[in-house]
Scaffold this motif. Structure first.
Motif, PDB file in Angstrom:
ATOM      1  N   GLU A 283       0.707  26.621   9.162  1.00  0.00           N
ATOM      2  CA  GLU A 283       1.131  27.535   8.099  1.00  0.00           C
ATOM      3  C   GLU A 283       0.463  28.909   8.258  1.00  0.00           C
ATOM      4  OE1 GLU A 283       2.869  24.050   7.310  1.00  0.00           O
ATOM      5  OE2 GLU A 283       0.688  24.186   7.499  1.00  0.00           O
ATOM      6  N   GLU A 284      -0.691  28.925   8.920  1.00  0.00           N
ATOM      7  CA  GLU A 284      -1.377  30.201   9.149  1.00  0.00           C
ATOM      8  C   GLU A 284      -0.837  30.938  10.368  1.00  0.00           C
ATOM      9  OE1 GLU A 284      -5.687  30.273   9.000  1.00  0.00           O
ATOM     10  OE2 GLU A 284      -5.695  28.275   8.077  1.00  0.00           O
ATOM     11  N   MET A 285      -0.261  30.205  11.304  1.00  0.00           N
ATOM     12  CA  MET A 285       0.195  30.818  12.549  1.00  0.00           C
ATOM     13  C   MET A 285       1.428  31.692  12.307  1.00  0.00           C
ATOM     14  SD  MET A 285      -1.770  30.086  15.074  1.00  0.00           S
ATOM     15  CE  MET A 285      -0.685  30.807  16.293  1.00  0.00           C
ATOM     16  N   PRO A 286       1.539  32.806  13.022  1.00  0.00           N
ATOM     17  CA  PRO A 286       2.723  33.672  12.897  1.00  0.00           C
ATOM     18  C   PRO A 286       3.885  33.111  13.709  1.00  0.00           C
ATOM     19  CG  PRO A 286       1.192  34.617  14.486  1.00  0.00           C
ATOM     20  CD  PRO A 286       0.527  33.375  13.939  1.00  0.00           C
ATOM     21  N   MET A 287       4.458  32.016  13.221  1.00  0.00           N
ATOM     22  CA  MET A 287       5.547  31.356  13.937  1.00  0.00           C
ATOM     23  C   MET A 287       6.812  32.206  13.884  1.00  0.00           C
ATOM     24  SD  MET A 287       3.806  28.793  14.949  1.00  0.00           S
ATOM     25  CE  MET A 287       5.059  27.809  15.751  1.00  0.00           C
ATOM     26  N   ILE A 288       7.650  32.036  14.875  1.00  0.00           N
ATOM     27  CA  ILE A 288       8.813  32.908  15.032  1.00  0.00           C
ATOM     28  C   ILE A 288       9.780  32.809  13.854  1.00  0.00           C
ATOM     29  CG2 ILE A 288      10.262  31.270  16.317  1.00  0.00           C
ATOM     30  CD1 ILE A 288       9.852  35.037  17.065  1.00  0.00           C
ATOM     31  N   TRP A 289       9.851  31.625  13.204  1.00  0.00           N
ATOM     32  CA  TRP A 289      10.802  31.499  12.100  1.00  0.00           C
ATOM     33  C   TRP A 289      10.405  32.363  10.903  1.00  0.00           C
ATOM     34  CZ3 TRP A 289       8.869  26.741  14.216  1.00  0.00           C
ATOM     35  CH2 TRP A 289       7.704  26.266  13.621  1.00  0.00           C
ATOM     36  N   ASN A 294      11.959  36.852   7.464  1.00  0.00           N
ATOM     37  CA  ASN A 294      11.679  38.175   6.910  1.00  0.00           C
ATOM     38  C   ASN A 294      12.771  39.184   7.237  1.00  0.00           C
ATOM     39  OD1 ASN A 294       9.285  37.279   5.808  1.00  0.00           O
ATOM     40  ND2 ASN A 294       8.020  37.969   7.520  1.00  0.00           N
ATOM     41  N   ALA A 295      13.540  38.898   8.294  1.00  0.00           N
ATOM     42  CA  ALA A 295      14.642  39.774   8.683  1.00  0.00           C
ATOM     43  C   ALA A 295      15.966  39.283   8.102  1.00  0.00           C
ATOM     44  CB  ALA A 295      14.735  39.865  10.201  1.00  0.00           C
ATOM     45  N   SER A 296      15.911  38.457   7.033  1.00  0.00           N
ATOM     46  CA  SER A 296      17.090  37.961   6.298  1.00  0.00           C
ATOM     47  C   SER A 296      17.894  36.917   7.064  1.00  0.00           C
ATOM     48  CB  SER A 296      18.018  39.125   5.904  1.00  0.00           C
ATOM     49  OG  SER A 296      17.331  40.039   5.080  1.00  0.00           O
ATOM     50  N   TYR A 297      17.263  36.257   8.044  1.00  0.00           N
ATOM     51  CA  TYR A 297      17.922  35.145   8.730  1.00  0.00           C
ATOM     52  C   TYR A 297      17.704  33.860   7.928  1.00  0.00           C
ATOM     53  CZ  TYR A 297      18.783  37.561  13.204  1.00  0.00           C
ATOM     54  OH  TYR A 297      19.245  38.398  14.187  1.00  0.00           O
ATOM     55  N   LEU A 298      18.699  32.978   7.951  1.00  0.00           N
ATOM     56  CA  LEU A 298      18.539  31.619   7.441  1.00  0.00           C
ATOM     57  C   LEU A 298      18.022  30.782   8.603  1.00  0.00           C
ATOM     58  CD1 LEU A 298      19.195  30.375   4.640  1.00  0.00           C
ATOM     59  CD2 LEU A 298      21.239  29.395   5.692  1.00  0.00           C
ATOM     60  N   THR A 299      17.090  29.864   8.357  1.00  0.00           N
ATOM     61  CA  THR A 299      16.407  29.171   9.449  1.00  0.00           C
ATOM     62  C   THR A 299      16.550  27.654   9.343  1.00  0.00           C
ATOM     63  OG1 THR A 299      14.320  29.153   8.209  1.00  0.00           O
ATOM     64  CG2 THR A 299      14.708  31.020   9.687  1.00  0.00           C
ATOM     65  N   ALA A 300      16.478  26.995  10.502  1.00  0.00           N
ATOM     66  CA  ALA A 300      16.576  25.529  10.555  1.00  0.00           C
ATOM     67  C   ALA A 300      15.770  25.016  11.733  1.00  0.00           C
ATOM     68  CB  ALA A 300      18.028  25.090  10.683  1.00  0.00           C
ATOM     69  N   TYR A 301      15.237  23.790  11.593  1.00  0.00           N
ATOM     70  CA  TYR A 301      14.457  23.167  12.664  1.00  0.00           C
ATOM     71  C   TYR A 301      14.714  21.668  12.633  1.00  0.00           C
ATOM     72  CZ  TYR A 301      10.556  22.369  15.874  1.00  0.00           C
ATOM     73  OH  TYR A 301       9.803  22.016  16.956  1.00  0.00           O
ATOM     74  N   ALA A 302      15.048  21.095  13.803  1.00  0.00           N
ATOM     75  CA  ALA A 302      15.325  19.655  13.859  1.00  0.00           C
ATOM     76  C   ALA A 302      14.876  19.092  15.200  1.00  0.00           C
ATOM     77  CB  ALA A 302      16.818  19.393  13.657  1.00  0.00           C
ATOM     78  N   GLU A 303      14.230  17.932  15.146  1.00  0.00           N
ATOM     79  CA  GLU A 303      13.846  17.178  16.339  1.00  0.00           C
ATOM     80  C   GLU A 303      14.133  15.704  16.098  1.00  0.00           C
ATOM     81  OE1 GLU A 303      10.244  17.792  18.625  1.00  0.00           O
ATOM     82  OE2 GLU A 303       9.663  19.397  17.260  1.00  0.00           O
ATOM     83  N   ASP A 304      14.255  14.945  17.196  1.00  0.00           N
ATOM     84  CA  ASP A 304      14.344  13.493  17.061  1.00  0.00           C
ATOM     85  C   ASP A 304      13.014  12.855  17.465  1.00  0.00           C
ATOM     86  OD1 ASP A 304      14.269  13.599  19.822  1.00  0.00           O
ATOM     87  OD2 ASP A 304      16.322  12.921  20.129  1.00  0.00           O
ATOM     88  N   GLU A 305      12.900  11.542  17.299  1.00  0.00           N
ATOM     89  CA  GLU A 305      11.719  10.748  17.651  1.00  0.00           C
ATOM     90  C   GLU A 305      10.461  11.310  17.009  1.00  0.00           C
ATOM     91  OE1 GLU A 305       9.900   7.553  18.753  1.00  0.00           O
ATOM     92  OE2 GLU A 305      12.017   7.837  19.241  1.00  0.00           O
ATOM     93  N   SER A 306      10.228  10.911  15.757  1.00  0.00           N
ATOM     94  CA  SER A 306       9.163  11.514  14.945  1.00  0.00           C
ATOM     95  C   SER A 306       7.777  11.390  15.578  1.00  0.00           C
ATOM     96  CB  SER A 306       9.147  10.873  13.553  1.00  0.00           C
ATOM     97  OG  SER A 306       8.800   9.494  13.639  1.00  0.00           O
ATOM     98  N   ILE A 488      15.192  40.358  16.843  1.00  0.00           N
ATOM     99  CA  ILE A 488      14.960  40.720  15.439  1.00  0.00           C
ATOM    100  C   ILE A 488      14.903  42.233  15.295  1.00  0.00           C
ATOM    101  CG2 ILE A 488      13.359  40.524  13.494  1.00  0.00           C
ATOM    102  CD1 ILE A 488      12.465  37.814  14.690  1.00  0.00           C
ATOM    103  N   GLU A 489      14.249  42.891  16.247  1.00  0.00           N
ATOM    104  CA  GLU A 489      14.139  44.354  16.198  1.00  0.00           C
ATOM    105  C   GLU A 489      15.511  45.010  16.334  1.00  0.00           C
ATOM    106  OE1 GLU A 489       9.682  44.593  18.255  1.00  0.00           O
ATOM    107  OE2 GLU A 489      11.473  45.123  19.391  1.00  0.00           O
TER     108      GLU A 489
END
Length: 662
Positions: A283-289, A294-306, A488-489
């Motif tokens: 949560e502290e890391m400046p992750m790309i999402w 912040n640039a008004s994109y809607l975001t999603a993340y999905a992986e298999d095999e927990s 993003i830029e």
């Protein structure tokens, strides 16, 4: 008849015959590119006169001033001795009893019950049955799911409430004892309208491209060509660019994906921001999402095999929902609540319920694009481990499924709006494929394809030209990170900080330096594929190099306070030792026995027959060895050797005293 005509008759007869022959010849001339069908063996056909210039075989992925990455024939003689294409295995032979349909007018999902399938399963037209579902919802801890809600009965045409993002459903006979007809599960991208704001009322100038990252674990560009030739052919289409010089920067999934998504290595993150082994760090890391959101994109993340998820395998995971749509809680419910099937000899789940595991991931991706991509910019990463991680040849069984995904996205019109990154984290890290001569390249050259939509190529031709040029130049994960920031830029996001770990890295939308080195791309010597090595035939010389590495590994256990858990290692034998020659030395030149040189040595230890590959700077006079232990590769499976520790990196090298085999 006049005698003049009688005298001239033979001449007229000859002229008539000549004209007739000429007309027949003209009519027999082939039209366009058609060639006459010549059956006489003694006649030389027009086809035989066409000289076809043979296509020059590709010799290098990259051949620049400071980097030569050789091309590997994916079907060479060595690999064909072990290559066994796999057949796709389905999870159910039954037709779907319940299907879903998205009603675009209502903007809602609708459940349909197939009465013919029901009658077939009941083996009757009179018997009654009931269908119900349990809602899957996010848990209080974001990486799991809440207790399933009470049963909700439904009939054909049921409109799914908007708050329901996942469900487990079942249809069963009405009379007791109940007989289950079919169980199934669905996960939904529920549409949420864009909240009006002053910014959104104005047209987006400049236009913001959506970004979708479609990932497959452990798939090199060489193995993609071998196991998924249909997919590779699709990826040769217009708008696609293959980064043939893309070289991984670390060993396994986490540091390679972390570099793309954060611009940091785990070690640098620990010194500059936080320890990725500690809860709350992500949560502290400046992750790309965060930048995309912040640039008004809607975001999603999905992986298999927990158990193997990038941020959860021997890592703390997330304490907050990282993206707008986050698949893991639904994945956990599917793994626990549905019938799970594994293929023989495979560790990871293959089926969850009636579907192959990766179908949930890439259907989720398709829904995400269908709901939003034509309306607003989106970013999403959709990643699968389960079929490619343990068996390098299993992707061959999935190529039609993967190709169908890409064709479906194309049919939906998603490619008109989307920059797609079709990629892997690394290649095959262990097993028979890794043992081949080309195994070094197989493990270090993950596939990397980037698609630019037509409008983007037209509006930014210099970026497209740069990407085309960069296809055959050295690039790394940190360049891809900078490229995401650049996107993003482009959309008016303002200048963003570039990769911390690589100050000399850049966006792939600018030409990469022709004389670029691995160091300039933040690729450590052990992972670098740019400079050639040659095998050492002097066995004593080769053994000395390998023997110098093992004490460093044992010292590593002591430094990590693991000596009481991990056995000291001792050499069994050396597979191969090579010396780095540099680009200037020809294969015909004799190998100089330098006082100090860079070596690559692959060896087996006595303990559990573990295989390792190390890059070491070795001094022939002092016998001193310089090696970064945490870059040493484990080249055979270690899952049964290091159960006594949880350290993700040390597990590669530790042979637990409790797991020692006689």
């Amino acid at each position: 008849m006049d005698s003049r005509f009688r005298a001239a008759h033979p001449l007229y007869k000859w002229l008539f015959g000549f004209c007739l022959l000429l007309i027949i010849c003209v009519l027999s001339i082939p039209k366009g590119n058609q060639l006459p069908n010549v059956t006489n063996r003694n006649t030389i056909s027009l086809k035989s006169r066409i000289v076809k210039v043979p296509k020059t075989p590709q010799k290098y992925f990259v051949r620049t001033a400071q980097c030569h990455i050789p091309f590997v024939d994916p079907f060479n003689e060595d690999v064909m001795k072990i290559y066994k294409p796999q057949t796709y295995v389905g999870c159910s032979n039954e037709s779907d009893l319940v299907t879903t349909h998205y009603d675009s007018l209502q903007q809602r999902y609708v459940l349909h019950i197939n009465q013919e399938v029901a009658q077939h399963l009941l083996n009757s037209t009179d018997e009654e049955y009931n269908c119900f579902y349990e809602e899957i919802s996010y848990g209080q801890e974001i990486d799991t799911y809440d207790k399933l809600k009470a049963d909700k009965y439904f009939t054909d045409g049921y409109v799914v409430p908007k708050h329901v993002e996942g469900m487990l459903l079942e249809c069963q006979t009405a009379e007791e004892p109940h007989i289950v007809l079919q169980r199934d599960a669905f996960v939904f991208i529920q549409y949420q309208p864009v909240e009006p704001s002053p910014k959104m009322k104005k047209p987006l100038v400049p236009r913001k491209p959506s970004v979708i990252m479609y990932g497959i674990d452990s798939l090199s560009r060489i193995n993609l060509r071998r196991t998924m030739p249909k997919v590779h052919k699709f990826l040769q289409g217009e708008g696609w660019y293959e980064m043939q010089g893309y070289n991984k920067v670390a060993d396994n999934s986490f540091p390679n994906l972390f570099a793309i998504l954060s611009g940091y290595s785990p070690d640098t993150a620990k010194s500059q921001i936080c320890d990725t082994d500690v809860s709350g760090c992500f949560e502290e890391m400046p992750m790309i999402w965060h930048y995309f959101r912040n640039a008004s994109y809607l975001t999603a993340y999905a992986e298999d095999e927990s158990g193997s998820n990038t941020f959860n395998y021997l890592k703390p995971g997330f304490t907050e929902k990282p993206t707008d749509y986050y698949f893991r809680p639904f994945l956990r419910a599917l793994e626990v609540e549905t019938e799970v099937t594994r293929l023989p000899g495979q560790y990871m789940r293959y089926c969850m319920g009636r579907r192959v595991v990766n179908r949930y991931i890439y259907d989720y991706c398709r829904q995400f694009m269908q709901r939003y991509v034509k309306e607003r910019p989106i970013w999403g990463m959709f990643w699968t481990n389960h079929y490619s991680h343990d068996d390098p040849f299993m992707p061959s069984s999935m190529q039609n499924k993967v190709l169908t995904d890409l064709l479906d996205y194309q049919m939906d019109g998603a490619f008109e709006h989307t920059i797609m990154i079709f990629f892997a984290d690394h290649g095959t890290r262990f097993g028979k494929l890794r043992d081949l001569k080309s195994g070094f390249l197989e493990s270090r050259l993950p596939m990397m394809f980037i698609y630019l939509p037509p409008w983007f190529r037209e509006e930014y031709p210099s970026y497209a030209r740069a990407l085309e040029l960069n296809q055959n130049r050295l690039s790394s994960n940190f360049d891809l990170h900078n490229t995401l920031k650049h996107i993003i830029e482009i959309g008016g996001g303002g200048e963003l900080p570039k990769s911390y770990n690589c100050p000399t890295c850049q966006s792939l939308f600018y030409p990469l330096p022709e004389d670029r080195t691995c160091a300039q791309a933040a690729i450590d010597e052990h992972w670098c594929t740019c400079e050639p090595y040659r095998s050492i035939n002097d066995l004593e010389w080769a053994d000395r190099v390998a023997k110098s590495v093992i004490p460093r590994m044992n010292e590593y256990f002591a430094e990590k306070n693991l000596s009481h858990l991990c056995s000291n290692l001792s050499l069994n034998y050396v597979h191969n030792t090579q010396i780095k020659t540099g680009l200037a030395i020809s294969w015909h030149d004799d190998l100089p026995q330098l006082e100090e040189a860079v070596y690559r040595t692959k060896f087996k230890v006595q303990q559990n027959s573990a295989d390792f590959e190390a890059t070491v700077v070795f001094n022939n006079v002092t016998e001193k060895a310089e090696v970064k232990v945490e870059t040493i590769s484990r080249t055979n499976s270690y899952k049964e050797d290091s159960n006594c520790i949880e350290d993700k990196i040390a597990k590669l090298y530790c042979i637990c005293l409790s797991d020692l085999k006689p």
